[in-house]
Motif scaffolding. Structure first.
Motif, PDB file in Angstrom:
ATOM      1  N   ALA A  78       0.835  -1.205   0.000  1.00  0.00           N
ATOM      2  CA  ALA A  78       0.000   0.000   0.000  1.00  0.00           C
ATOM      3  C   ALA A  78       0.870   1.255   0.000  1.00  0.00           C
ATOM      4  N   ARG A  81       2.645   1.755  -3.418  1.00  0.00           N
ATOM      5  CA  ARG A  81       1.740   2.301  -4.424  1.00  0.00           C
ATOM      6  C   ARG A  81       1.405   3.771  -4.154  1.00  0.00           C
ATOM      7  N   GLU A  82       1.116   4.087  -2.908  1.00  0.00           N
ATOM      8  CA  GLU A  82       0.688   5.441  -2.566  1.00  0.00           C
ATOM      9  C   GLU A  82       1.800   6.458  -2.824  1.00  0.00           C
ATOM     10  N   TYR A 202     -10.198  -0.374   2.656  1.00  0.00           N
ATOM     11  CA  TYR A 202      -9.238   0.675   3.025  1.00  0.00           C
ATOM     12  C   TYR A 202      -8.923   0.605   4.514  1.00  0.00           C
ATOM     13  N   SER A 205      -6.892  -2.318   5.404  1.00  0.00           N
ATOM     14  CA  SER A 205      -5.481  -2.167   5.020  1.00  0.00           C
ATOM     15  C   SER A 205      -4.684  -1.419   6.080  1.00  0.00           C
ATOM     16  N   THR A 248      -4.768  -2.197  -3.688  1.00  0.00           N
ATOM     17  CA  THR A 248      -3.763  -1.147  -3.537  1.00  0.00           C
ATOM     18  C   THR A 248      -3.061  -0.870  -4.851  1.00  0.00           C
ATOM     19  N   LEU A 253      -7.063   2.198  -3.097  1.00  0.00           N
ATOM     20  CA  LEU A 253      -6.962   2.291  -1.645  1.00  0.00           C
ATOM     21  C   LEU A 253      -5.983   3.367  -1.213  1.00  0.00           C
ATOM     22  N   ALA A 254      -5.589   4.209  -2.145  1.00  0.00           N
ATOM     23  CA  ALA A 254      -4.601   5.238  -1.804  1.00  0.00           C
ATOM     24  C   ALA A 254      -5.161   6.255  -0.821  1.00  0.00           C
TER      25      ALA A 254
END
Length: 257
Positions: A78, A81-82, A202, A205, A248, A253-254
Motif C-alpha cells: 500500500a 503504491r501510494e 481501506y 489495510s 492497492t 486504496l490510496a
C-alpha cells in the motif's frame, strides 16, 4: 550460464528442473500456489512477489497486469503504491538499466539521491533489508519482476543462480494467469468494487479489525464481513491480505473513499 550452473549441486539442478516443469504446466491459482510452496522449500525466503506490468518511459509502472504475492506485508504494498516508489526504487531503476539480476543490498549501496535514501529507510522499517530481484522483458511490451525477500539471500551465489533459472518459467506463468477469467487480476476489478467495498478494504489495510471498521463506517460487523467478502470475490483473492494488495496496486486504496 554454464559457469553459473556450476554453482549448483546435483540436487539443486534436479529441484530447479522439477519446479520449472511444474511451473510450465501451471494454469490456475492452485497450481501457482504449489509452485511457490516448492520454491519456499528450496530457498531461505520470507516472501516472494511477482509482477507483470507495462512500464512508463521513466521506469514507473503504467499498468499492472498480474500480481502474485506470497508473504510481503500488504501495508508495504500500500505504501509503495501510494508514494509511487516504483519511480525511485534503486532495484527498479537497475532493472530498467539492463541489470537482469540484482541483489538489493548492492543496489541500495549505489543509491545517492535523497528520495532513494528515503525509500531505503522505508524498506528498513519493514525489515526489507535483503533480497534478489530478477527482471525479464516480454515480446508483448510487458515485463516481469520476480522479487525474493530474505535476509540470507544475498550471501550466496547459489541463491541468485536458482532464482535466475526459475525466472523464465515464472514469467510465462504470469502471462498465462493474466488472461481474462484465469488470473489473480480481473480486468474490471477497479470498476467492480462498490464505494462501501473500497471503504471497508481501506480501513482493513490500516490494520483495523472488523469491529473497528464497523464503528468507523457506522455499520454492523456482519455487514463489514459482507462487503469485504464481496471485494475478495471480485478481486479473486484468497484472503483479506491478498485483496488489500491487489486493490492497492489498482490504485483504489490510496485514500479513504
Amino acid at each position: 550460464m554454464r559457469k553459473r550452473l556450476a554453482r549448483l549441486s546435483r540436487r539443486d539442478l534436479l529441484n530447479v528442473a522439477e519446479i520449472s516443469h511444474v511451473t510450465a504446466g501451471a494454469d490456475s491459482i492452485e497450481a501457482a500456489n504449489t509452485v511457490f510452496r516448492s520454491i519456499y522449500g528450496l530457498l531461505p525466503v520470507r516472501g516472494v512477489i511477482c509482477i507483470l506490468a507495462r512500464w512508463e518511459a521513466d521506469g514507473g509502472i503504467r499498468e499492472v497486469r498480474q500480481l502474485l504475492n506470497f508473504g510481503y506485508p500488504p501495508e508495504w504494498l500500500a505504501l509503495y503504491r501510494e508514494r509511487r516508489y516504483d519511480r525511485v526504487d534503486p532495484v527498479m531503476r537497475g532493472y530498467h538499466g539492463g541489470k537482469d539480476v540484482q541483489v538489493w543490498s548492492q543496489a541500495f549501496r549505489a543509491a545517492r539521491s535523497a528520495t532513494e535514501q528515503a525509500f531505503i529507510e522505508a524498506c528498513m522499517a519493514f525489515d526489507l533489508r535483503e533480497g534478489v530481484t530478477v527482471g525479464r522483458s516480454g515480446t508483448d511490451g510487458c515485463g516481469s519482476l520476480l522479487s525474493f525477500w530474505g535476509n540470507a539471500l544475498g550471501q550466496a551465489a547459489r541463491h541468485r543462480t536458482i532464482i535466475e533459472c526459475l525466472a523464465p518459467a515464472v514469467h510465462d506463468l504470469l502471462l498465462r494467469l493474466s488472461r481474462p477469467g484465469i488470473g489473480l487480476w480481473p480486468q474490471d476489478a477497479n470498476r467492480g468494487l462498490t464505494p462501501r467495498e473500497q471503504q471497508t478494504l481501506y480501513w482493513a489495510s490500516l490494520g483495523k479489525t472488523t469491529w473497528e471498521i464497523g464503528r468507523i463506517v457506522g455499520i454492523r460487523e456482519r455487514t463489514v464481513m459482507f462487503h469485504v467478502g464481496n471485494a475478495m470475490r471480485k478481486l479473486e483473492a484468497r484472503n483479506r491480505a491478498q485483496a488489500i494488495a491487489k486493490a492497492t496496486l489498482l490504485g483504489i486504496l490510496a485514500h479513504p473513499p
